[in-house]
Write an enzyme that holds these catalytic residues in place. Sequence first.
Site, PDB file in Angstrom:
ATOM      1  N   THR A 109       4.251  -1.708   3.321  1.00  0.00           N
ATOM      2  CA  THR A 109       3.027  -1.222   2.702  1.00  0.00           C
ATOM      3  C   THR A 109       1.844  -2.145   2.991  1.00  0.00           C
ATOM      4  O   THR A 109       2.032  -3.350   3.195  1.00  0.00           O
ATOM      5  CB  THR A 109       3.231  -1.128   1.177  1.00  0.00           C
ATOM      6  OG1 THR A 109       1.979  -0.891   0.540  1.00  0.00           O
ATOM      7  CG2 THR A 109       3.801  -2.415   0.600  1.00  0.00           C
ATOM      8  N   ASP A 110       0.636  -1.582   2.931  1.00  0.00           N
ATOM      9  CA  ASP A 110      -0.565  -2.419   3.074  1.00  0.00           C
ATOM     10  C   ASP A 110      -0.817  -3.276   1.831  1.00  0.00           C
ATOM     11  O   ASP A 110      -1.635  -4.181   1.853  1.00  0.00           O
ATOM     12  CB  ASP A 110      -1.802  -1.548   3.380  1.00  0.00           C
ATOM     13  CG  ASP A 110      -2.116  -0.526   2.298  1.00  0.00           C
ATOM     14  OD1 ASP A 110      -1.352  -0.414   1.318  1.00  0.00           O
ATOM     15  OD2 ASP A 110      -3.145   0.172   2.427  1.00  0.00           O
ATOM     16  N   GLU A 111      -0.096  -2.981   0.735  1.00  0.00           N
ATOM     17  CA  GLU A 111      -0.341  -3.732  -0.504  1.00  0.00           C
ATOM     18  C   GLU A 111       0.052  -5.202  -0.375  1.00  0.00           C
ATOM     19  O   GLU A 111      -0.346  -6.020  -1.198  1.00  0.00           O
ATOM     20  CB  GLU A 111       0.409  -3.089  -1.670  1.00  0.00           C
ATOM     21  CG  GLU A 111      -0.071  -1.684  -1.938  1.00  0.00           C
ATOM     22  CD  GLU A 111       0.284  -1.157  -3.318  1.00  0.00           C
ATOM     23  OE1 GLU A 111       0.578  -1.959  -4.215  1.00  0.00           O
ATOM     24  OE2 GLU A 111       0.255   0.070  -3.473  1.00  0.00           O
ATOM     25  N   LYS A 122       7.778  -6.429  -1.713  1.00  0.00           N
ATOM     26  CA  LYS A 122       7.676  -5.886  -0.350  1.00  0.00           C
ATOM     27  C   LYS A 122       7.281  -7.011   0.620  1.00  0.00           C
ATOM     28  O   LYS A 122       7.768  -7.071   1.749  1.00  0.00           O
ATOM     29  CB  LYS A 122       6.651  -4.742  -0.291  1.00  0.00           C
ATOM     30  CG  LYS A 122       7.067  -3.466  -1.010  1.00  0.00           C
ATOM     31  CD  LYS A 122       8.310  -2.794  -0.436  1.00  0.00           C
ATOM     32  CE  LYS A 122       8.104  -2.192   0.937  1.00  0.00           C
ATOM     33  NZ  LYS A 122       9.305  -1.414   1.369  1.00  0.00           N
ATOM     34  N   TYR A 157       5.584  -5.298  -7.391  1.00  0.00           N
ATOM     35  CA  TYR A 157       5.985  -4.410  -6.290  1.00  0.00           C
ATOM     36  C   TYR A 157       5.561  -5.000  -4.949  1.00  0.00           C
ATOM     37  O   TYR A 157       6.374  -5.152  -4.026  1.00  0.00           O
ATOM     38  CB  TYR A 157       5.364  -3.014  -6.471  1.00  0.00           C
ATOM     39  CG  TYR A 157       5.390  -2.183  -5.195  1.00  0.00           C
ATOM     40  CD1 TYR A 157       6.579  -1.687  -4.692  1.00  0.00           C
ATOM     41  CD2 TYR A 157       4.208  -1.924  -4.477  1.00  0.00           C
ATOM     42  CE1 TYR A 157       6.613  -0.945  -3.505  1.00  0.00           C
ATOM     43  CE2 TYR A 157       4.234  -1.190  -3.298  1.00  0.00           C
ATOM     44  CZ  TYR A 157       5.437  -0.707  -2.813  1.00  0.00           C
ATOM     45  OH  TYR A 157       5.467   0.018  -1.646  1.00  0.00           O
TER      46      TYR A 157
HETATM   47  P1  NAD Z   1      10.192   6.740  -3.348  1.00  0.00           P
HETATM   48  O1  NAD Z   1      10.196   5.922  -4.598  1.00  0.00           O
HETATM   49  O2  NAD Z   1       9.729   8.148  -3.388  1.00  0.00           O
HETATM   50  O3  NAD Z   1      11.683   6.772  -2.732  1.00  0.00           O
HETATM   51  C1  NAD Z   1      12.463   5.626  -2.619  1.00  0.00           C
HETATM   52  C2  NAD Z   1      13.890   6.048  -2.348  1.00  0.00           C
HETATM   53  O4  NAD Z   1      14.681   4.843  -2.231  1.00  0.00           O
HETATM   54  C3  NAD Z   1      14.526   6.879  -3.477  1.00  0.00           C
HETATM   55  O5  NAD Z   1      15.203   7.989  -2.945  1.00  0.00           O
HETATM   56  C4  NAD Z   1      15.494   5.914  -4.136  1.00  0.00           C
HETATM   57  O6  NAD Z   1      16.626   6.556  -4.703  1.00  0.00           O
HETATM   58  C5  NAD Z   1      15.868   5.002  -2.985  1.00  0.00           C
HETATM   59  N1  NAD Z   1      16.306   3.693  -3.462  1.00  0.00           N
HETATM   60  C6  NAD Z   1      15.658   2.868  -4.330  1.00  0.00           C
HETATM   61  N2  NAD Z   1      16.410   1.787  -4.580  1.00  0.00           N
HETATM   62  C7  NAD Z   1      17.541   1.931  -3.838  1.00  0.00           C
HETATM   63  C8  NAD Z   1      18.730   1.143  -3.708  1.00  0.00           C
HETATM   64  N3  NAD Z   1      18.876   0.004  -4.387  1.00  0.00           N
HETATM   65  N4  NAD Z   1      19.695   1.584  -2.873  1.00  0.00           N
HETATM   66  C9  NAD Z   1      19.561   2.759  -2.188  1.00  0.00           C
HETATM   67  N5  NAD Z   1      18.477   3.555  -2.312  1.00  0.00           N
HETATM   68  C10 NAD Z   1      17.479   3.132  -3.125  1.00  0.00           C
HETATM   69  O7  NAD Z   1       9.362   5.879  -2.294  1.00  0.00           O
HETATM   70  P2  NAD Z   1       8.482   6.367  -1.054  1.00  0.00           P
HETATM   71  O8  NAD Z   1       7.122   6.620  -1.530  1.00  0.00           O
HETATM   72  O9  NAD Z   1       9.227   7.411  -0.337  1.00  0.00           O
HETATM   73  O10 NAD Z   1       8.444   5.025  -0.194  1.00  0.00           O
HETATM   74  C11 NAD Z   1       9.389   4.801   0.850  1.00  0.00           C
HETATM   75  C12 NAD Z   1       9.085   3.468   1.507  1.00  0.00           C
HETATM   76  O11 NAD Z   1       7.769   3.486   2.044  1.00  0.00           O
HETATM   77  C13 NAD Z   1       9.130   2.273   0.550  1.00  0.00           C
HETATM   78  O12 NAD Z   1       9.710   1.184   1.222  1.00  0.00           O
HETATM   79  C14 NAD Z   1       7.669   1.987   0.235  1.00  0.00           C
HETATM   80  O13 NAD Z   1       7.468   0.630  -0.064  1.00  0.00           O
HETATM   81  C15 NAD Z   1       7.018   2.376   1.543  1.00  0.00           C
HETATM   82  N6  NAD Z   1       5.618   2.820   1.446  1.00  0.00           N
HETATM   83  C16 NAD Z   1       5.263   3.807   0.582  1.00  0.00           C
HETATM   84  C17 NAD Z   1       3.939   4.248   0.551  1.00  0.00           C
HETATM   85  C18 NAD Z   1       3.494   5.351  -0.376  1.00  0.00           C
HETATM   86  O14 NAD Z   1       2.300   5.608  -0.471  1.00  0.00           O
HETATM   87  N7  NAD Z   1       4.401   6.059  -1.036  1.00  0.00           N
HETATM   88  C19 NAD Z   1       2.998   3.652   1.376  1.00  0.00           C
HETATM   89  C20 NAD Z   1       3.397   2.634   2.250  1.00  0.00           C
HETATM   90  C21 NAD Z   1       4.720   2.230   2.275  1.00  0.00           C
HETATM   91  O1  TDX Z   2      -2.366   7.838 -13.496  1.00  0.00           O
HETATM   92  C1  TDX Z   2      -2.897   7.158 -12.601  1.00  0.00           C
HETATM   93  N1  TDX Z   2      -4.242   6.917 -12.657  1.00  0.00           N
HETATM   94  C2  TDX Z   2      -4.904   6.159 -11.736  1.00  0.00           C
HETATM   95  O2  TDX Z   2      -6.111   5.969 -11.832  1.00  0.00           O
HETATM   96  C3  TDX Z   2      -2.160   6.612 -11.494  1.00  0.00           C
HETATM   97  C4  TDX Z   2      -0.677   6.854 -11.366  1.00  0.00           C
HETATM   98  C5  TDX Z   2      -2.837   5.870 -10.564  1.00  0.00           C
HETATM   99  N2  TDX Z   2      -4.161   5.627 -10.686  1.00  0.00           N
HETATM  100  C6  TDX Z   2      -4.847   4.825  -9.650  1.00  0.00           C
HETATM  101  C7  TDX Z   2      -4.206   3.486  -9.345  1.00  0.00           C
HETATM  102  C8  TDX Z   2      -4.505   3.302  -7.870  1.00  0.00           C
HETATM  103  O3  TDX Z   2      -5.799   2.728  -7.716  1.00  0.00           O
HETATM  104  O4  TDX Z   2      -4.751   5.578  -8.433  1.00  0.00           O
HETATM  105  C9  TDX Z   2      -4.529   4.717  -7.305  1.00  0.00           C
HETATM  106  C10 TDX Z   2      -3.239   5.119  -6.638  1.00  0.00           C
HETATM  107  O5  TDX Z   2      -2.185   4.793  -7.536  1.00  0.00           O
HETATM  108  P1  TDX Z   2      -0.639   4.995  -7.156  1.00  0.00           P
HETATM  109  O6  TDX Z   2      -0.426   6.419  -6.761  1.00  0.00           O
HETATM  110  O7  TDX Z   2       0.180   4.436  -8.264  1.00  0.00           O
HETATM  111  O8  TDX Z   2      -0.528   4.147  -5.832  1.00  0.00           O
HETATM  112  P2  TDX Z   2      -0.803   2.592  -5.544  1.00  0.00           P
HETATM  113  O9  TDX Z   2      -0.755   1.783  -6.757  1.00  0.00           O
HETATM  114  O10 TDX Z   2      -2.078   2.510  -4.730  1.00  0.00           O
HETATM  115  O11 TDX Z   2       0.464   2.242  -4.634  1.00  0.00           O
HETATM  116  C11 TDX Z   2       0.904   3.204  -3.671  1.00  0.00           C
HETATM  117  O12 TDX Z   2       0.465   2.963  -2.368  1.00  0.00           O
HETATM  118  C12 TDX Z   2       1.123   2.048  -1.572  1.00  0.00           C
HETATM  119  C13 TDX Z   2       2.412   3.371  -3.727  1.00  0.00           C
HETATM  120  O13 TDX Z   2       2.838   3.490  -5.072  1.00  0.00           O
HETATM  121  C14 TDX Z   2       3.122   2.298  -3.034  1.00  0.00           C
HETATM  122  O14 TDX Z   2       4.527   2.601  -2.971  1.00  0.00           O
HETATM  123  C15 TDX Z   2       2.616   2.154  -1.641  1.00  0.00           C
HETATM  124  O15 TDX Z   2       3.184   1.039  -1.039  1.00  0.00           O
END
Ligand code: NAD
Ligand code: TDX
Length: 355
Positions: A128-130, A157, A153
């Site tokens: 992630t970019d975070e 990562k 989180y």
């Molecule tokens: P998600 O939470 O929707 O899914 C995560 C999956 O991992 C789930 O199916 C969960 O059951 C599985 N998991 C969690 N812990 C586990 C464990 N101990 N063993 C086996 N499986 C496990 O997450 P996502 O949004 O699909 O993110 C996927 C990946 O991409 C993550 O590594 C996250 O950091 C990265 N990522 C997400 C975003 C975003 O915006 N969602 C952005 C950048 C990077």
């Molecule tokens: O109820 C809400 N109200 C609100 O204002 C929620 C859930 C979020 N927010 C804000 C917080 C953030 O500034 O919206 C923005 C996006 O929030 P999230 O969807 O929780 O994402 P963020 O915290 O930016 O992190 C996400 O992006 C990078 C994912 O959860 C991560 O898994 C990924 O790595």
Amino acid sequence: MKILITGGAGFIGSNFLNRFVPRHPEHVFLNVDCLSYAANLKSLEAVSGLSNYRFVRADIADQGQVETLFREHEPELVIHFAAESHVDRSIAGPRAFVMANVVGTFNLLEAFRQLPDAGARLFHHVSTDEVYGSLGPEGFFTETTPYDPSSPYSASKAASDHFVRAFARTYGLRVRLTNCSNNYGPRQFPEKLIPLMILNLVERKPLPIYGQGLNVRDWLYVDDHSDAIWAVIHEGRDGETYNVGGNTERTNVAVVETLCRVVAAETGVEPDELLGLMHYVKDRPGHDLRYAIDASKLCDACGWQPAETFESGIHKTVRWYLDNDAWVQAVRSGEYRGWIEHNYGGRGAAAKDDA
Ligand code: NAD
Ligand code: TDX
């Protein structure tokens, strides 16, 4: 090729599998997921019957389960999506994030390096970019921006990224990393901003915006992220990190306003009725102000470009949630969890094929 995918029942992993399993019958995709609250096997209904797809329930934080899996399947390529991914949950309870994201990644790397001819296989780490922390009003994250994570989180990562690179240097493993901005699209668990707001809009519930809603995220449609990972696996270089982003910066307020207008248009409601649901709540502790990605390394090296604009991606996403009520109800009801327990038993009983 034997491809082991971790976390393929989550949001990004399931979209990745829906995209690539049908297109690549020459590869076998083994999906390893512990089926946490964030997983949904309904997201995999379209691929679960295909002969090049298999599912195994296993917890990557469990060293024994990971070792057994790797010994049995000897993957040539690992694509590591699995993680605890919800920032607010990491603030409420950080330990689970260390277990899944740090210990889990470490267990995978340990098992990977012990495979026969490990140096010929590839480990792709999805991050992630975070990890870079927060930007001010100007500038972009590049691959050389120093790590400065703000939440448990992002710290977990960041630690996992460091382990991946350290294992490559120490043990001569082939690894690649992608650090992506915020994703949105179908099959996203409704704790993240966009699906949460869409579902609240449909039910006319308040739309909780943290602080003043001026935090900025760089949004990317999930299929564009999947294509970027596929491009890096095929066109990228070992040991390299690639930032992935859509050049689509929006304040949270702007995102929620767009969602109000799109849901209004798609459901035949007056936009003002939905805009009136916007509601400002206490800010998230350690809330990063702004994320913005410079993806030029990826674009230049791998010829990748996002296919969706924010507008086209948001329309598709809203439509998907409106058209997939069964998926939404399953995620929201306890019935789905009961079904998982009934069919897959306790969390410890894995590392064997379940489907
Ligand atoms: P998600 O939470 O929707 O899914 C995560 C999956 O991992 C789930 O199916 C969960 O059951 C599985 N998991 C969690 N812990 C586990 C464990 N101990 N063993 C086996 N499986 C496990 O997450 P996502 O949004 O699909 O993110 C996927 C990946 O991409 C993550 O590594 C996250 O950091 C990265 N990522 C997400 C975003 C975003 O915006 N969602 C952005 C950048 C990077
Ligand atoms: O109820 C809400 N109200 C609100 O204002 C929620 C859930 C979020 N927010 C804000 C917080 C953030 O500034 O919206 C923005 C996006 O929030 P999230 O969807 O929780 O994402 P963020 O915290 O930016 O992190 C996400 O992006 C990078 C994912 O959860 C991560 O898994 C990924 O790595």
